[in-house]
Design a protein around this motif. Structure first.
Motif, mmCIF file in Angstrom:
data_model
loop_
_atom_site.group_PDB
_atom_site.id
_atom_site.type_symbol
_atom_site.label_atom_id
_atom_site.label_comp_id
_atom_site.label_asym_id
_atom_site.label_seq_id
_atom_site.Cartn_x
_atom_site.Cartn_y
_atom_site.Cartn_z
ATOM 1 N N LEU A 1 0.817 -1.208 0.000
ATOM 2 C CA LEU A 1 0.000 0.000 0.000
ATOM 3 C C LEU A 1 0.853 1.262 0.000
ATOM 4 O O LEU A 1 0.408 2.312 -0.475
ATOM 5 N N SER A 2 2.057 1.177 0.526
ATOM 6 C CA SER A 2 2.957 2.332 0.519
ATOM 7 C C SER A 2 3.664 2.509 -0.818
ATOM 8 O O SER A 2 4.304 3.543 -1.042
ATOM 9 N N SER A 3 3.566 1.520 -1.702
ATOM 10 C CA SER A 3 4.263 1.584 -2.988
ATOM 11 C C SER A 3 3.339 1.860 -4.164
ATOM 12 O O SER A 3 3.813 2.225 -5.245
ATOM 13 N N CYS B 1 2.131 8.609 8.196
ATOM 14 C CA CYS B 1 2.500 7.271 7.687
ATOM 15 C C CYS B 1 1.402 6.249 8.009
ATOM 16 O O CYS B 1 1.627 5.230 8.677
ATOM 17 N N ALA B 2 0.194 6.546 7.533
ATOM 18 C CA ALA B 2 -0.991 5.784 7.940
ATOM 19 C C ALA B 2 -0.879 4.310 7.603
ATOM 20 O O ALA B 2 -1.264 3.447 8.404
ATOM 21 N N TRP B 3 -0.351 3.971 6.424
ATOM 22 C CA TRP B 3 -0.289 2.558 6.038
ATOM 23 C C TRP B 3 0.678 1.788 6.921
ATOM 24 O O TRP B 3 0.489 0.586 7.142
ATOM 25 N N LEU B 4 1.702 2.446 7.427
ATOM 26 C CA LEU B 4 2.632 1.764 8.329
ATOM 27 C C LEU B 4 1.978 1.505 9.676
ATOM 28 O O LEU B 4 2.162 0.432 10.270
ATOM 29 N N VAL C 1 14.362 5.928 4.732
ATOM 30 C CA VAL C 1 12.943 5.561 4.694
ATOM 31 C C VAL C 1 12.690 4.297 5.509
ATOM 32 O O VAL C 1 11.670 4.167 6.201
ATOM 33 N N SER C 2 13.634 3.339 5.454
ATOM 34 C CA SER C 2 13.470 2.092 6.208
ATOM 35 C C SER C 2 13.409 2.364 7.703
ATOM 36 O O SER C 2 12.597 1.759 8.427
ATOM 37 N N ALA C 3 14.271 3.250 8.192
ATOM 38 C CA ALA C 3 14.223 3.606 9.611
ATOM 39 C C ALA C 3 12.868 4.218 9.969
ATOM 40 O O ALA C 3 12.297 3.925 11.027
ATOM 41 N N LEU C 4 12.339 5.044 9.068
ATOM 42 C CA LEU C 4 11.024 5.633 9.294
ATOM 43 C C LEU C 4 9.936 4.564 9.313
ATOM 44 O O LEU C 4 9.030 4.584 10.153
ATOM 45 N N TYR C 5 10.040 3.600 8.399
ATOM 46 C CA TYR C 5 9.056 2.522 8.337
ATOM 47 C C TYR C 5 9.051 1.705 9.631
ATOM 48 O O TYR C 5 7.983 1.394 10.169
ATOM 49 N N VAL C 6 10.229 1.352 10.092
ATOM 50 C CA VAL C 6 10.310 0.541 11.319
ATOM 51 C C VAL C 6 9.731 1.302 12.502
ATOM 52 O O VAL C 6 8.994 0.739 13.326
ATOM 53 N N GLY C 7 10.034 2.586 12.591
ATOM 54 C CA GLY C 7 9.543 3.372 13.710
ATOM 55 C C GLY C 7 8.029 3.458 13.748
ATOM 56 O O GLY C 7 7.399 3.204 14.791
#
Length: 207
Positions: A19-21, A33-36, A140-146
């Motif tokens: 959904l983020s892509s 970052c709603a989908w995360l 971006v990966s660090a943001l996704y994990v957070g």
């Protein structure tokens, strides 16, 4: 009891990553970052459904973080493929986006930084473009994990209702307390056998 978090993390990560892509759909990530958050919460909800005991907040954060790593991997693969094959925004559109960000900020330092980034992007060859994309993807990966970790925490807070329930009540005397020699005469003591071949077998009654 060990918690089975692999499948919940995988499902939540795939949901958040895809959904983020997807273009237009990924606009929802502009709102915290709603989908995360959704991916982390879905992973936590599945973990709660698959665990017979109450799930702790730390376990929700863990499954959310793993879901975030999976989502970041999916997003990275799709984004790198788009960079390599020239899919998505071209260079002129990227520079226009950077210019709009700089104008909205109103900060001269931010505008200068965005201008330098735009000039750097314009002068990049394909190899440099891939390296730049990798650096962006790491951030971006660090943001996704957070945010997925936060989604896992929110999922436990929203969906785990068993924490307020009292522990199960057992009847008095449960479990029963058996004496040390229970059951009695165990193992049984058999009488010794005697006698040779063809003779009477001692100890056992003969029919």
């Amino acid at each position: 009891m060990e918690v089975d978090w692999k499948q919940p993390a995988l499902v939540g990560g795939v949901i958040a990553g895809l959904l983020s892509s997807i273009p237009l759909v990924n606009i929802a990530n502009c709102c915290f970052c709603a989908w995360l958050l959704v991916g982390g919460a879905v992973a936590a909800k599945m973990l709660i459904n698959r665990t017979p005991r109450p799930v702790r907040s730390g376990e929700g954060a863990r499954v959310g973080a793993v879901a975030g790593l999976i989502a970041a991997g999916i997003y990275s693969l799709i984004s790198l493929a788009m960079v390599v094959f020239g899919i998505g925004q071209d260079m002129q559109q990227q520079q226009e986006s950077l210019r709009e960000i700089a104008e909205r900020s109103g900060d001269p330092k931010v505008q200068e930084m965005m201008q330098r980034i735009g000039e750097m992007l314009a002068n990049q060859n394909p190899a440099q473009r891939i390296v730049f994309a990798l650096v962006i993807l790491i951030m971006v990966s660090a943001l996704y994990v957070g945010f997925s970790t936060l989604g896992g925490l929110l999922g436990v807070a929203l969906f785990e209702k068993r924490r307020d329930q009292p522990p199960p009540q057992y009847p008095p005397g449960y479990p029963p307390q058996y004496p040390p020699n229970y059951p009695p005469n165990y193992p049984p003591q058999y009488p010794p056998q005697s006698g040779g071949s063809g003779g009477d077998q001692g100890g056992w009654p003969q029919g």
